[in-house]
Design an enzyme around this catalytic site. Structure first.
Site, PDB file in Angstrom:
ATOM      1  N   PRO A   1       4.516  55.212  46.007  1.00  0.00           N
ATOM      2  CG  PRO A   1       5.298  53.075  46.491  1.00  0.00           C
ATOM      3  CD  PRO A   1       4.146  53.812  45.867  1.00  0.00           C
ATOM      4  CD  GLU A   2       6.267  61.271  45.256  1.00  0.00           C
ATOM      5  OE1 GLU A   2       7.172  62.116  45.131  1.00  0.00           O
ATOM      6  OE2 GLU A   2       5.112  61.576  45.601  1.00  0.00           O
TER       7      GLU A   2
ATOM      8  CE  LYS B   1       7.534  58.330  40.627  1.00  0.00           C
ATOM      9  NZ  LYS B   1       6.174  58.806  40.289  1.00  0.00           N
TER      10      LYS B   1
ATOM     11  NE  ARG C   1      -1.422  62.897  41.006  1.00  0.00           N
ATOM     12  CZ  ARG C   1      -0.348  62.157  41.279  1.00  0.00           C
ATOM     13  NH1 ARG C   1       0.601  62.040  40.391  1.00  0.00           N
ATOM     14  NH2 ARG C   1      -0.251  61.540  42.433  1.00  0.00           N
TER      15      ARG C   1
END
Ligand SMILES: [Zn+2]
Length: 272
Positions: free
Chosen positions: A2-3, A60, A263
């Site tokens: 989740p961002e 976050k 990433r």
């Protein structure tokens, strides 16, 4: 993972259900690392007859303010989510901790991968958490000029800068790729070689992408659910992320995936 949009949505949908409710001081915990640093009995004592007075998000983190001056801070990490339900309802698979409410409900934290964390913070600890993070992407003080000075002061590539939570808070791999595609900036471009025009366009792209994702309840690739159990739909609007080999919506060139800043990064090799 989740961002910002997913955490915001999880926080809002949790807040809608429990702001004004009181914890009754009962806790059932089956995975102690979820409440790191606390004995369940101690946490229970600190939460007895304590009301949730508000919710917000910082980076976050989901932050619930309590009427005992403390803040309950939760980080969903990869798979964490909240469920609010009746105490009588059966435990949920992968449920790690359940906090009793005075009205007969429970706030449950479900977390398949077990990386999620819930802490109680004193005001100084909250301050510390706030200070450890950079600008919120929608903070009015974050102007293009301020963002430009941030990018000028580092020799790193722009994707790494976007992922750095001490620069901007809440952006992760998905929305970094989406914003860079929208701004037509290559993820490996050196941050300090971006012009003010680039940076202005990038900040606008970040805000546009995040705003759109929040409108759509975030993205659900696999596990993400808000605190009502609903999936997000922003994944249907991805322009670059998760579109490897599919034609760029702007120029038709196949989207490329390569490792950038450790990433998996998606971008258009032609128009970015
Ligand atoms: Zn393109």
């Amino acid at each position: 993972m989740p961002e910002l949009p997913e955490v915001e949505q999880a926080a809002r949908t949790l807040g809608e259900q429990i702001v004004g409710a009181c914890f009754d001081g009962t806790i059932r915990c089956s995975w102690l690392k979820t409440i790191e640093g606390y004995a369940p009995e101690l946490l229970a004592t600190q939460l007895a007859d304590v009301m949730v007075t508000g919710w917000r998000r910082r980076a976050k983190w989901i932050l619930l303010s309590l009427d005992n001056q403390m803040t309950m801070a939760a980080h969903l990490r990869m798979t964490g989510r909240f469920v609010v339900c009746g105490r009588d309802e059966a435990d949920i698979p992968q449920q790690r901790v359940a906090f009793g409410l005075c009205d007969g409900r429970e706030v449950r934290f479900v977390d398949q991968r077990k990386f999620g964390r819930i802490r109680l913070l004193t005001p100084p600890e909250l301050h510390q958490l706030e200070d450890a993070h950079g600008y919120e992407p929608f903070d009015v003080v974050l102007t293009a000029t301020v963002f430009f000075s941030l990018t000028q002061s580092t020799q790193r590539i722009i994707k790494a800068v976007l992922l750095d939570q001490t620069v901007l808070a809440g952006i992760g791999n998905i929305y970094a790729d989406e914003a860079l595609w929208r701004a037509q900036i290559h993820p490996q471009f050196p941050a300090n070689q971006l012009t003010l025009v680039h940076v202005t366009r990038l900040l606008d792209a970040i805000q546009t992408v995040l705003r759109q994702a929040m409108t759509n309840g975030g993205s659900t690739l696999r596990d993400y659910r808000d605190s009502y159990g609903a999936k997000g739909t922003q994944q249907d609007n991805f322009m670059a992320y998760d579109r490897t080999n599919q034609p760029c919506y702007r120029c038709g060139t196949p989207i490329v995936k390569m490792v950038v800043a450790q990433r998996g990064t998606h971008f258009c090799p032609q128009c970015q």
